[in-house]
Design a protein around this motif. Structure first.
Motif, PDB file in Angstrom:
ATOM      1  N   TYR A 165       0.552  31.609  17.856  1.00  0.00           N
ATOM      2  CA  TYR A 165       0.873  32.899  17.448  1.00  0.00           C
ATOM      3  C   TYR A 165       0.232  33.854  18.387  1.00  0.00           C
ATOM      4  O   TYR A 165      -0.708  34.046  18.477  1.00  0.00           O
ATOM      5  N   LEU A 166       1.209  34.552  18.898  1.00  0.00           N
ATOM      6  CA  LEU A 166       1.103  35.447  20.294  1.00  0.00           C
ATOM      7  C   LEU A 166       0.311  34.730  21.235  1.00  0.00           C
ATOM      8  O   LEU A 166       0.777  33.640  21.627  1.00  0.00           O
ATOM      9  N   SER A 167      -0.799  34.938  21.505  1.00  0.00           N
ATOM     10  CA  SER A 167      -1.601  34.214  22.741  1.00  0.00           C
ATOM     11  C   SER A 167      -2.621  33.401  22.092  1.00  0.00           C
ATOM     12  O   SER A 167      -3.283  32.688  22.748  1.00  0.00           O
ATOM     13  N   ILE A 168      -2.579  32.961  20.553  1.00  0.00           N
ATOM     14  CA  ILE A 168      -3.545  32.366  20.006  1.00  0.00           C
ATOM     15  C   ILE A 168      -3.243  31.054  19.513  1.00  0.00           C
ATOM     16  O   ILE A 168      -2.148  30.741  18.833  1.00  0.00           O
ATOM     17  N   MET A 169      -3.817  30.035  20.126  1.00  0.00           N
ATOM     18  CA  MET A 169      -3.628  28.531  19.518  1.00  0.00           C
ATOM     19  C   MET A 169      -4.091  28.380  18.130  1.00  0.00           C
ATOM     20  O   MET A 169      -5.217  28.835  17.750  1.00  0.00           O
ATOM     21  N   LEU A 170      -3.211  27.854  17.343  1.00  0.00           N
ATOM     22  CA  LEU A 170      -3.592  27.556  16.081  1.00  0.00           C
ATOM     23  C   LEU A 170      -4.083  25.921  15.959  1.00  0.00           C
ATOM     24  O   LEU A 170      -3.589  25.205  16.776  1.00  0.00           O
ATOM     25  N   GLU A 171      -5.093  25.702  15.198  1.00  0.00           N
ATOM     26  CA  GLU A 171      -5.436  24.387  15.026  1.00  0.00           C
ATOM     27  C   GLU A 171      -5.215  24.188  13.530  1.00  0.00           C
ATOM     28  O   GLU A 171      -5.891  25.074  12.570  1.00  0.00           O
ATOM     29  N   HIS A 172      -5.003  22.856  13.014  1.00  0.00           N
ATOM     30  CA  HIS A 172      -4.846  22.647  11.489  1.00  0.00           C
ATOM     31  C   HIS A 172      -6.576  22.493  11.070  1.00  0.00           C
ATOM     32  O   HIS A 172      -7.471  21.931  11.719  1.00  0.00           O
ATOM     33  N   ASN A 173      -6.833  23.214   9.856  1.00  0.00           N
ATOM     34  CA  ASN A 173      -8.047  22.885   9.374  1.00  0.00           C
ATOM     35  C   ASN A 173      -7.910  22.197   8.104  1.00  0.00           C
ATOM     36  O   ASN A 173      -7.160  22.730   7.124  1.00  0.00           O
ATOM     37  N   ASN A 174      -8.586  21.252   7.924  1.00  0.00           N
ATOM     38  CA  ASN A 174      -8.511  20.171   6.951  1.00  0.00           C
ATOM     39  C   ASN A 174      -8.936  20.789   5.530  1.00  0.00           C
ATOM     40  O   ASN A 174      -8.766  20.430   4.425  1.00  0.00           O
ATOM     41  N   LYS A 175      -9.984  21.937   5.579  1.00  0.00           N
ATOM     42  CA  LYS A 175     -10.599  22.375   4.302  1.00  0.00           C
ATOM     43  C   LYS A 175      -9.574  23.576   3.787  1.00  0.00           C
ATOM     44  O   LYS A 175      -9.616  23.570   2.849  1.00  0.00           O
ATOM     45  N   LEU A 176      -8.507  23.969   4.601  1.00  0.00           N
ATOM     46  CA  LEU A 176      -7.400  24.734   3.961  1.00  0.00           C
ATOM     47  C   LEU A 176      -6.297  23.686   3.498  1.00  0.00           C
ATOM     48  O   LEU A 176      -5.700  23.343   4.313  1.00  0.00           O
ATOM     49  N   VAL A 177      -6.230  23.439   2.306  1.00  0.00           N
ATOM     50  CA  VAL A 177      -5.193  22.607   1.848  1.00  0.00           C
ATOM     51  C   VAL A 177      -3.667  23.287   1.472  1.00  0.00           C
ATOM     52  O   VAL A 177      -3.954  24.395   0.773  1.00  0.00           O
ATOM     53  N   LYS A 178      -2.885  22.568   2.039  1.00  0.00           N
ATOM     54  CA  LYS A 178      -1.446  23.032   1.804  1.00  0.00           C
ATOM     55  C   LYS A 178      -0.960  22.758   0.238  1.00  0.00           C
ATOM     56  O   LYS A 178      -1.045  21.658   0.050  1.00  0.00           O
TER      57      LYS A 178
END
Length: 95
Positions: free
Chosen positions: A79-92
């Motif tokens: 997102y923009l210049s920020i690399m995103l990483e999946h976080n297992n604690k945040l459940v979809k």
């Protein structure tokens, strides 16, 4: 402490949730500002309220602009210049 917060806000799931909240709050905020006008009639207020409800229903079905932007960023993991990483604690949530 701050690394945990950083990991949480860099998660695509967080970004999508934030996009949904921005879209959901924009319409009522706009409605509130319009309803505060002194020249507001009941008929026009009713029209604005119904329009807002329709806009929220459309966002629920198709997604708002910020939600769509966040979902696209989640696919690219950037997102923009920020690399995103999946976080297992945040459940979809599943639909």
């Amino acid at each position: 402490m701050f690394l945990v917060l950083l990991r949480r806000i860099q998660a695509p799931e967080f970004l999508i949730d934030l996009g949904v909240m921005c879209d959901a709050l924009y319409e009522p905020s706009n409605l509130s500002l319009l309803l505060q006008e002194r020249s507001m009639s009941f008929v026009y207020a009713d029209k604005l309220i119904r329009r807002t409800v329709r806009a929220l229903e459309t966002q629920k079905e198709k997604g708002g602009t910020k939600t769509l932007e966040a979902k696209a960023a989640a696919v690219n993991l950037q997102y923009l210049s920020i690399m995103l990483e999946h976080n297992n604690k945040l459940v979809k949530k599943k639909k």
